[in-house]
Design an enzyme around this catalytic site. Structure first.
Site, PDB file in Angstrom:
ATOM      1  N   GLY A 222       0.838  -1.198   0.000  1.00 18.88           N
ATOM      2  CA  GLY A 222       0.000   0.000   0.000  1.00 18.88           C
ATOM      3  C   GLY A 222       0.870   1.242   0.000  1.00 18.88           C
TER       4      GLY A 222
ATOM      5  N   GLN B 258       2.847  10.175   1.350  1.00 22.16           N
ATOM      6  CA  GLN B 258       4.147   9.521   1.556  1.00 22.16           C
ATOM      7  C   GLN B 258       5.161   9.913   0.494  1.00 22.16           C
ATOM      8  OE1 GLN B 258       2.257   5.375   2.163  1.00 22.16           O
ATOM      9  NE2 GLN B 258       4.160   5.289   3.319  1.00 22.16           N
TER      10      GLN B 258
ATOM     11  N   CYS C 210       5.717  -0.043   7.397  1.00 26.09           N
ATOM     12  CA  CYS C 210       5.350   1.122   6.591  1.00 26.09           C
ATOM     13  C   CYS C 210       6.573   1.564   5.815  1.00 26.09           C
ATOM     14  CB  CYS C 210       4.864   2.244   7.512  1.00 26.09           C
ATOM     15  SG  CYS C 210       4.408   3.743   6.642  1.00 26.09           S
ATOM     16  N   LEU C 211       6.388   1.862   4.530  1.00 24.12           N
ATOM     17  CA  LEU C 211       7.518   2.298   3.704  1.00 24.12           C
ATOM     18  C   LEU C 211       8.127   3.595   4.232  1.00 24.12           C
ATOM     19  CD1 LEU C 211       6.106   1.495   0.138  1.00 24.12           C
ATOM     20  CD2 LEU C 211       7.826   0.213   1.418  1.00 24.12           C
TER      21      LEU C 211
ATOM     22  N   HIS D 212      -4.669   1.511   7.465  1.00 20.95           N
ATOM     23  CA  HIS D 212      -3.296   2.026   7.558  1.00 20.95           C
ATOM     24  C   HIS D 212      -3.094   3.180   6.570  1.00 20.95           C
ATOM     25  CE1 HIS D 212       1.242   1.372   7.935  1.00 20.95           C
ATOM     26  NE2 HIS D 212       1.146   2.163   6.881  1.00 20.95           N
ATOM     27  N   GLU D 213      -3.524   2.962   5.318  1.00 24.31           N
ATOM     28  CA  GLU D 213      -3.330   3.994   4.292  1.00 24.31           C
ATOM     29  C   GLU D 213      -4.220   5.205   4.547  1.00 24.31           C
ATOM     30  OE1 GLU D 213      -0.781   3.675   2.614  1.00 24.31           O
ATOM     31  OE2 GLU D 213      -0.489   1.545   2.969  1.00 24.31           O
TER      32      GLU D 213
ATOM     33  N   HIS E 228      -2.688   7.661   6.807  1.00 22.95           N
ATOM     34  CA  HIS E 228      -1.683   8.553   6.191  1.00 22.95           C
ATOM     35  C   HIS E 228      -2.330   9.856   5.710  1.00 22.95           C
ATOM     36  CE1 HIS E 228       2.070   6.371   6.276  1.00 22.95           C
ATOM     37  NE2 HIS E 228       1.529   5.278   5.765  1.00 22.95           N
TER      38      HIS E 228
END
Ligand code: CO
Length: 168
Positions: free
Chosen positions: A46, A51, A94-95, A136-137, A140
């Site tokens: 994702g 991000q 998470c990236l 999660h996304e 963000h």
């Protein structure tokens, strides 16, 4: 489409609340394609627009990069989580928070309303990992990171570990 650089904790831009998308044009379509490409290049399942430093309400998900899950490209624009129920604890990463994996409590089932890149309204019922990824996304877009959802003690240890990673 270019692969975009991903912002990492503690970048302040990850804390901003993102704006709704108003124009469903070619520029938007290109951005969504870039998000997919960047996500695949980083082996993420994702990725949200903030991000990559673009504070708009878009995220993409494809569980196919996760072993044991079949993939499907999901793009969510101006999403609203209309319903959430049940609970699940999944080890998230998470990236934007590299090197950290922690169990987070989320809802197991969500209904999300959203638009596609053409502005069409759609709705999806999701469970399990897909529901986790959506939550999660979505966070963000609100400037929330998964480490914010840990217990106080776990968050303290996580932040200490991250600080070490940043400074060494
Ligand atoms: Co993330």
């Amino acid at each position: 489409m270019p692969v975009l650089p991903i912002l990492e904790y503690p970048d302040a831009k990850l804390r901003a609340k993102s704006e709704r998308v108003g124009e469903f044009d070619e520029k938007l379509s290109n951005l969504v394609d870039s998000l997919f490409e960047t996500m695949y290049a980083c082996n993420g399942i994702g990725l949200a627009a903030p991000q990559v430093g673009i504070p708009v309400r878009i995220f993409v998900i494809d569980l196919g990069a996760q072993p044991g899950f079949s993939g499907r490209k999901h793009e969510f624009i101006n999403p609203i989580i209309r319903h959430a129920s049940g609970s699940i604890s999944f080890e998230e990463g998470c990236l934007s928070v590299p090197g950290l994996g922690e169990f987070v409590n989320r809802n197991n089932s969500v209904t999300i309303d959203y638009q596609d890149r053409h502005g069409n309204q759609a709705s999806l019922n999701a469970e399990g990992l897909l529901a986790v990824a959506i939550q999660h996304e979505f966070d963000h877009l609100e400037g929330i990171l998964f480490i914010d959802r840990l217990s106080k003690l776990k968050r303290l240890f996580a932040k200490r570990k991250l600080r070490r990673q940043v400074t060494l």
